[in-house]
Scaffold this active site. Structure first.
Site, PDB file in Angstrom:
ATOM      1  N   LYS A 126      -0.366  36.747  -7.207  1.00  0.00           N
ATOM      2  CA  LYS A 126      -0.595  35.719  -6.249  1.00  0.00           C
ATOM      3  C   LYS A 126      -1.708  35.644  -5.645  1.00  0.00           C
ATOM      4  CE  LYS A 126       1.239  36.587  -2.287  1.00  0.00           C
ATOM      5  NZ  LYS A 126       1.467  36.050  -1.180  1.00  0.00           N
ATOM      6  N   ASN A 127      -2.246  36.499  -5.015  1.00  0.00           N
ATOM      7  CA  ASN A 127      -3.163  36.808  -3.541  1.00  0.00           C
ATOM      8  C   ASN A 127      -4.516  36.196  -4.248  1.00  0.00           C
ATOM      9  OD1 ASN A 127      -1.240  36.639  -1.578  1.00  0.00           O
ATOM     10  ND2 ASN A 127      -1.482  39.556  -1.606  1.00  0.00           N
ATOM     11  N   VAL A 132     -12.563  45.248   8.586  1.00  0.00           N
ATOM     12  CA  VAL A 132     -12.236  44.548   7.168  1.00  0.00           C
ATOM     13  C   VAL A 132     -10.440  43.314   7.469  1.00  0.00           C
ATOM     14  CG1 VAL A 132     -11.664  45.030   4.458  1.00  0.00           C
ATOM     15  CG2 VAL A 132     -13.051  46.864   5.736  1.00  0.00           C
ATOM     16  N   VAL A 181      -9.210  41.316   4.840  1.00  0.00           N
ATOM     17  CA  VAL A 181      -9.387  39.636   3.226  1.00  0.00           C
ATOM     18  C   VAL A 181      -9.720  38.365   3.467  1.00  0.00           C
ATOM     19  CG1 VAL A 181      -8.125  39.129   1.313  1.00  0.00           C
ATOM     20  CG2 VAL A 181      -7.988  41.529   2.155  1.00  0.00           C
ATOM     21  N   ARG A 241       8.606  33.809  -2.781  1.00  0.00           N
ATOM     22  CA  ARG A 241       7.526  33.717  -2.169  1.00  0.00           C
ATOM     23  C   ARG A 241       6.309  34.621  -3.454  1.00  0.00           C
ATOM     24  NH1 ARG A 241       5.961  34.725   2.694  1.00  0.00           N
ATOM     25  NH2 ARG A 241       3.919  34.480   1.927  1.00  0.00           N
ATOM     26  N   CYS A 279       3.664  36.236  12.520  1.00  0.00           N
ATOM     27  CA  CYS A 279       4.382  36.548  11.689  1.00  0.00           C
ATOM     28  C   CYS A 279       5.725  38.176  11.275  1.00  0.00           C
ATOM     29  CB  CYS A 279       3.754  36.772  10.642  1.00  0.00           C
ATOM     30  SG  CYS A 279       3.595  37.314   8.526  1.00  0.00           S
ATOM     31  N   ARG A 315      -1.666  38.853  13.629  1.00  0.00           N
ATOM     32  CA  ARG A 315      -2.692  38.426  12.591  1.00  0.00           C
ATOM     33  C   ARG A 315      -3.445  36.781  13.053  1.00  0.00           C
ATOM     34  NH1 ARG A 315       1.113  37.909   6.444  1.00  0.00           N
ATOM     35  NH2 ARG A 315      -1.129  37.867   6.038  1.00  0.00           N
ATOM     36  N   ASP A 373       0.286  46.202   1.191  1.00  0.00           N
ATOM     37  CA  ASP A 373       1.159  45.727  -0.495  1.00  0.00           C
ATOM     38  C   ASP A 373       2.331  46.547  -0.959  1.00  0.00           C
ATOM     39  OD1 ASP A 373      -0.806  42.796  -0.216  1.00  0.00           O
ATOM     40  OD2 ASP A 373       0.201  43.624   1.322  1.00  0.00           O
TER      41      ASP A 373
HETATM   42  C1  EPZ Z   1      -3.864  39.230   2.217  1.00  0.00           C
HETATM   43  O1  EPZ Z   1      -3.318  38.648   4.307  1.00  0.00           O
HETATM   44  C2  EPZ Z   1      -2.840  39.257   1.612  1.00  0.00           C
HETATM   45  N1  EPZ Z   1      -2.727  38.060   1.655  1.00  0.00           N
HETATM   46  C3  EPZ Z   1      -1.892  39.820   2.653  1.00  0.00           C
HETATM   47  O2  EPZ Z   1      -1.103  39.797   1.108  1.00  0.00           O
HETATM   48  C4  EPZ Z   1      -2.261  41.477   2.618  1.00  0.00           C
HETATM   49  O3  EPZ Z   1      -1.235  42.383   3.422  1.00  0.00           O
HETATM   50  C5  EPZ Z   1      -3.606  41.644   3.298  1.00  0.00           C
HETATM   51  O4  EPZ Z   1      -4.226  40.640   3.384  1.00  0.00           O
HETATM   52  C6  EPZ Z   1      -4.231  42.852   3.172  1.00  0.00           C
HETATM   53  O5  EPZ Z   1      -4.741  43.228   2.316  1.00  0.00           O
HETATM   54  C7  EPZ Z   1      -3.296  36.750   0.986  1.00  0.00           C
HETATM   55  O6  EPZ Z   1      -3.899  37.269   0.049  1.00  0.00           O
HETATM   56  C8  EPZ Z   1      -2.836  35.742   0.788  1.00  0.00           C
HETATM   57  P1  EPZ Z   1      -6.219  41.105   6.714  1.00  0.00           P
HETATM   58  P2  EPZ Z   1      -5.173  38.420   5.112  1.00  0.00           P
HETATM   59  O7  EPZ Z   1      -7.005  39.849   7.422  1.00  0.00           O
HETATM   60  O8  EPZ Z   1      -5.995  37.347   4.878  1.00  0.00           O
HETATM   61  C9  EPZ Z   1      -6.418  41.158  11.514  1.00  0.00           C
HETATM   62  C10 EPZ Z   1       1.600  40.292   0.852  1.00  0.00           C
HETATM   63  O9  EPZ Z   1       2.069  40.486   0.671  1.00  0.00           O
HETATM   64  N2  EPZ Z   1      -7.695  40.125  11.365  1.00  0.00           N
HETATM   65  O10 EPZ Z   1      -6.956  42.155   5.294  1.00  0.00           O
HETATM   66  O11 EPZ Z   1      -3.728  38.029   6.393  1.00  0.00           O
HETATM   67  C11 EPZ Z   1      -4.668  41.483  10.676  1.00  0.00           C
HETATM   68  O12 EPZ Z   1      -4.345  41.120  11.667  1.00  0.00           O
HETATM   69  C12 EPZ Z   1       0.515  39.697   1.926  1.00  0.00           C
HETATM   70  O13 EPZ Z   1       0.878  39.313   0.232  1.00  0.00           O
HETATM   71  C13 EPZ Z   1      -7.192  40.217  13.321  1.00  0.00           C
HETATM   72  O14 EPZ Z   1      -7.168  41.043  13.302  1.00  0.00           O
HETATM   73  O15 EPZ Z   1      -5.080  40.119   6.148  1.00  0.00           O
HETATM   74  C14 EPZ Z   1      -4.915  42.677  10.308  1.00  0.00           C
HETATM   75  O16 EPZ Z   1      -4.167  43.757  10.867  1.00  0.00           O
HETATM   76  C15 EPZ Z   1       0.558  39.834   3.710  1.00  0.00           C
HETATM   77  N3  EPZ Z   1      -8.215  39.001  13.153  1.00  0.00           N
HETATM   78  C16 EPZ Z   1      -5.850  42.959   9.157  1.00  0.00           C
HETATM   79  O17 EPZ Z   1      -6.674  42.117   9.594  1.00  0.00           O
HETATM   80  C17 EPZ Z   1      -8.682  38.236  11.946  1.00  0.00           C
HETATM   81  O18 EPZ Z   1      -9.335  37.140  11.507  1.00  0.00           O
HETATM   82  C18 EPZ Z   1      -5.941  42.473   8.024  1.00  0.00           C
HETATM   83  O19 EPZ Z   1      -5.257  41.830   8.084  1.00  0.00           O
HETATM   84  C19 EPZ Z   1      -8.502  38.401  10.644  1.00  0.00           C
HETATM   85  C20 EPZ Z   1      -7.439  39.455  10.489  1.00  0.00           C
END
Ligand code: EPZ
Length: 429
Positions: A22-23, A172, A174, A408, A126, A131, A316
């Site tokens: 999915k991701n 970091v 994603v 989902r 969320c 987030r 995850d």
């Molecule tokens: C991706 O979410 C995945 N979603 C998430 O999977 C996964 O948990 C996450 O990466 C971490 O591995 C998809 O790929 C669609 P992040 P993402 O930006 O990109 C903070 C699932 O269950 N942050 O890596 O939204 C954020 O709040 C989902 O499939 C900021 O502060 O996650 C978090 O604490 C859930 N500012 C941390 O960084 C930003 O601009 C990591 O979030 C961006 C992120």
């Protein structure tokens, strides 16, 4: 609303085919907007999030064709999507659509890079955390975009196009790495992304952009170098297997006991989780067919784990691991460092008889001899599947409510588990 009924106690034996990730599928579909030629994606999972994104991309004028079944395709073969973003008629992603699926916010990158403007709704809060998207916006600003936030929308403009730059992420992310990577692929000049996410899904998107004629290097490391090109072309790309689905079923087998082949799974995508599973007492064998997971007789051993960005233990899989440790012979500790509110499953697992104590980011799980079936409530995608894992090992019947969360991210979950001997069924409405 659909519910899932499970009667626990059966070991799992057989084969579970692993779907496309999915991701990876979601950002790859969004990368289709980077070109006016066709991007063909194979091995795309049939998930609610994928269908929702199809609707969102359609709103921008993107045609998406789903190929019919091909001779030799088995019931679990992924779908093939032909994404045709020849003409983008609308650069606005409205709140009604984005609020349903956060990752759709990432359309801001290809819209801005290709069309010079984008108006995208902020995704909002969320269940698992606040987030924010500040890293995404800072990256686009670094590439020369003008960014304004107005009435819940991000207004992004780059009338003269984006310019290569050095982007250093404070933490970091994603999603922000996907955004920077896609935007930089059409920017003028070189971009260096530092403290980039190293997740396999980032590598899959970068490889696809290179197949489209892009110039990306260093994907999979913390430093990604992108040399922008004036235009990207069409390509064909196969979505990598879902490491979170793989880890989830491996945890289920370790929980119930049994012997299952996860066909099509790749061990290199989740080594940290496999190490933890071995520590917990599961036998893991890697083969060309995939991963074989066995646990017979020996109990479950306690573990201590902290979630981290890749290659660390994935957040995850945190809820699924917690379910497994509820029946360990001793006390486990799980620390969640990625999301500030990702313990919603704790109270629901406690309804099955689990003993879990929360202290800030750390959960302490005292293993119990047995779990007992009960009605429980799903709260988010990964929390919901941890309840499935708990219920598969609990005595008697459990009823899981709000299973739309599961749909989902897990394709045909009941079929895959019942084919291995689980007593599981979906009850409509
Ligand atoms: C991706 O979410 C995945 N979603 C998430 O999977 C996964 O948990 C996450 O990466 C971490 O591995 C998809 O790929 C669609 P992040 P993402 O930006 O990109 C903070 C699932 O269950 N942050 O890596 O939204 C954020 O709040 C989902 O499939 C900021 O502060 O996650 C978090 O604490 C859930 N500012 C941390 O960084 C930003 O601009 C990591 O979030 C961006 C992120």
């Amino acid at each position: 609303m659909d519910r899932i009924r499970i009667v626990g106690g059966n070991p799992l034996n057989g084969t579970i085919p692993i779907s496309g990730a999915k991701n990876a599928a979601l950002p790859l579909m969004i990368a289709g907007l980077l070109t006016d030629e066709k991007l063909v994606l194979e091995n795309v999972p049939r998930l609610a999030d994928v269908s929702q994104l199809q609707r969102i991309l359609g709103n921008h004028g993107i045609d998406i064709t789903v190929n019919g079944k091909r001779r030799g395709d088995d019931a679990y073969a992924g779908q093939t999507l032909e994404i045709d973003a020849r003409v983008i008629v609308d650069t606005t992603a409205p709140y009604e659509l984005v609020s349903k699926m956060r990752a759709s916010f990432w359309v801001i990158a290809p819209l801005l890079a290709r069309m010079g403007e984008a108006k995208v709704s902020l995704p909002g809060g969320c269940a698992i955390g606040t987030r924010p998207v500040d890293f995404h916006l800072d990256a686009l600003r670094a590439l020369g975009a003008e960014i304004e936030i107005d009435a819940g929308y991000v207004l992004a403009r780059a009338p003269k196009g984006l310019k290569g730059a050095r982007i250093v992420f404070p933490k970091v992310s994603v999603g922000a790495t996907h955004t920077a990577l896609m935007a930089a692929s059409l920017a003028d000049g070189e971009t260096i992304i530092e403290n980039a996410a190293r997740e396999p899904e980032i590598v899959d998107v970068a490889d696809c952009i290179n197949a489209m004629g892009g110039r990306v290097e260093g994907q999979g490391t913390s430093t990604i170098r992108v040399v922008g090109v004036p235009r990207l072309k069409g390509a064909r790309h196969s979505v990598l297997p879902d490491r979170i689905e793989t880890g989830t079923y491996a945890m289920a087998v370790a929980m119930t006991g049994g012997d299952v082949l996860l066909s099509g799974a790749r061990a290199d995508l989740l080594e940290s989780a496999l190490d933890t599973l071995r520590e917990a007492g599961a036998e893991i064998t890697v083969s060309n067919e995939g991963l074989r997971v066995k646990r017979n007789g020996a109990g479950i051993s306690p573990v201590t784990v902290t979630t981290e960005p890749f290659p660390g233990f994935p957040t995850d899989l945190q809820a699924q691991l917690m379910a497994l440790t509820t029946r360990a012979r001793g006390t486990s500790r799980i620390t969640e460092t990625i999301f500030e509110n990702r313990f919603m499953h704790v109270q629901e697992l406690a309804r099955l008889g689990a003993r879990i104590h929360l202290d800030g980011e750390t959960a302490t799980i005292e293993g119990v001899e047995r779990l007992k079936g009960a009605p429980v409530m799903a709260t988010d995608l990964r929390a919901s599947v941890s309840l499935v894992i708990g219920a598969l090992a609990a005595e008697g019947e459990s009823m899981i409510h709000r299973v739309y969360h599961l749909d989902r991210g897990f394709e045909r979950l009941e079929e895959k588990l019942s084919a291995c001997g689980a007593e599981i069924e979906r009850l409509a409405g």
